[in-house]
Scaffold this active site. Structure first.
Site: not given
Length: 473
Positions: A93, A5, A78-79, A131, A82, A121, A170, A102, A165, A74
């Site tokens: 938040y 996977d 990012h997660e 990206e 958090h 990169d 964000h 964020e 939001d 990224d």
């Protein structure tokens, strides 16, 4: 060992890159700094009609990815950031604190993306977030937030001032994101020319900010001050110099992080330039057993006031006056008097206002007879947030017809300052009072860091003598 996977493989590899980055660069052992196991779920779908799920999130115990989302390094970083934020500043938040939440995830997400061996990169995608998302591509651009219709500075017309939001978390993150990219690479923007200090130095400063200086309700001004302080703290380490800190300030100024968004008044300084506060009373609300406050359920209806955790300007706790959909009139009152020196004094407090505008609201009042009677203190407000609305007389709010704090939102914490000159020489106590009607509830009123003080003049010793002489029984 690789599986069949690709999403599972990517989640494993990129969460490992994130773990290694925080350990090797900042000495942090997993998100909780105690070696927590990193867990991920991939190909997540919340419901059969929401599949494939086009998002990713940290759920408090693990990272969760919709199909393909773990393949962007990224996004993984990012997660997981958090989670780091949850165990450090724990930024709520919502509004400015949520935008900072964020932004820190974008900052370290992109820093790890630019530091590891995975992902794309090239110069063309440097500072783009996501990206490598299959079939989707980038979601934000930190160096050019406007490319994705995000604000690049506080005064940008793209800055979100609504509840959309969670208050634009964000989108408004584009402002501190832009500051970080300018710090790292340099550039000219909004009248500032910044010489970049490089990725490692900027990241070290931001880790210190996140781990030492911010709390759940911190706003952009807190971030502006904290980044500069963190940079000063690190001078002489990791190659950081005084000159670097000057460039850091330029980047912050370029995106206007010291200014108030959404038409709010600027937060007042405690004292004029060149003077310092001499504190007569201060409560950061962290000690719930301090006995400095007492609840007075004036009207006998709903009693609005409690201590709240998770949305504080400093520390962990604040006073919260709920905006309930029920009739109520209650106050949180000081339990003892403060003698205001004959030379006068000031009062300042941080607060967030989120009432049903024009119908529910809060007022500040003072008593000069130990609580036997109370007077409205709104006329003493000279700086920062002021009363905004006269509460409607068409419903059953006990404060109907009074001028009060009642705007729907203040876009995060702000402050009000009172001039206490008219109370000089008197023994005074204050209270915060909320009145509500039975129709619509809202966030209410959060209050933190209540301070009564004098500003230090040329002869600070004389001021102290003046206060203590007047404080004698």
């Amino acid at each position: 060992m690789p599986t069949g996977d690709l999403d599972a493989n990517a989640a494993y590899d990129f969460s490992g890159d994130t773990y290694d980055y925080f350990l090797n660069q900042h000495g942090r052992d997993s998100y909780n700094d105690a070696g927590a196991v990193l867990r991920s779920t991939v190909d997540f779908c919340p419901a059969i009609f929401d599949c494939p799920y086009v998002n990713a999130f940290w759920n408090g115990t693990q990272m969760v990815y919709g199909a393909g989302f773990s393949r962007a390094d990224d996004v993984d970083a990012h997660e997981l950031t958090h989670a780091v934020t949850e165990y450090t500043a724990d930024l709520l938040y919502f509004m400015q604190s949520g935008a900072l939440n964020e932004s820190f995830s974008d900052i370290f997400g992109e820093t790890i993306d630019l530091s590891n061996s995975g992902g794309t990169d090239t110069l063309a995608v440097r500072w783009q977030m996501g990206e490598d998302l299959p079939g989707i591509g980038a979601l934000r651009n930190m160096l050019n937030p406007n490319a994705f219709n995000d604000p690049a500075k506080v005064s940008d017309t793209r800055f979100v001032c609504s509840f959309s939001d969670n208050g634009g978390v964000h989108s408004n993150s584009g402002v501190p994101n832009h500051a970080y990219a300018l710090m790292v690479d340099g550039g000219s923007y909004n009248g500032q020319t910044v010489n970049g200090i490089g990725l490692d130095k900027a990241a070290a400063v931001h880790y210190r900010v996140l781990n030492h200086y911010l709390s759940s309700g911190s706003n952009f001004l807190d971030y502006y001050d904290a980044v500069q302080q963190a940079c000063q703290d690190l001078i002489g380490t990791q190659g950081i110099t005084t000159a670097n800190c000057g460039e850091v300030k330029k980047a912050l100024d370029a995106v206007e992080l010291s200014t108030s968004p959404c038409g709010q008044p600027q937060e007042p300084d405690l004292c004029p330039v060149g003077q310092n506060p001499i504190t007569l009373f201060f409560d950061d609300l962290e000690n719930t057993s301090s006995r400095q406050w007492v609840l007075n359920n004036i009207g006998g209806g709903v009693a609005h006031w409690t201590y709240a955790s998770g949305f504080a300007r400093s520390g962990q706790l604040s006073l919260w006056g709920h905006d309930d959909d029920a009739v109520g009139d209650s106050a949180i009152e000081m339990t003892s008097d403060i003698i205001i020196p004959v030379a006068g004094g000031r009062m300042q407090f941080n607060h967030y206002i989120g009432f049903e505008a024009g119908y529910d609201g809060g007022v500040i009042e003072y008593s000069t007879n130990s609580g036997a009677s109370w007077n409205d203190a709104g006329g003493l407000i000279t700086a920062g947030l002021d009363y905004s609305d006269t509460l409607s007389t068409t419903d059953s709010n006990p404060l109907a017809g009074r001028l009060a704090f009642s705007q729907l939102t203040t876009n995060g914490y702000n402050a009000s300052q009172l001039d206490l000159t008219s109370l000089a020489g008197q023994s005074v106590r204050f209270r915060f009072r909320v009145g509500t009607d039975p129709a619509v509830g809202a966030d209410g009123w959060f209050i933190d860091d209540v301070r009564i003080y004098q500003c230090q003049g040329v002869n600070s010793e004389a001021l102290l003598i003046d206060y203590f002489e007047n404080a004698k029984p």
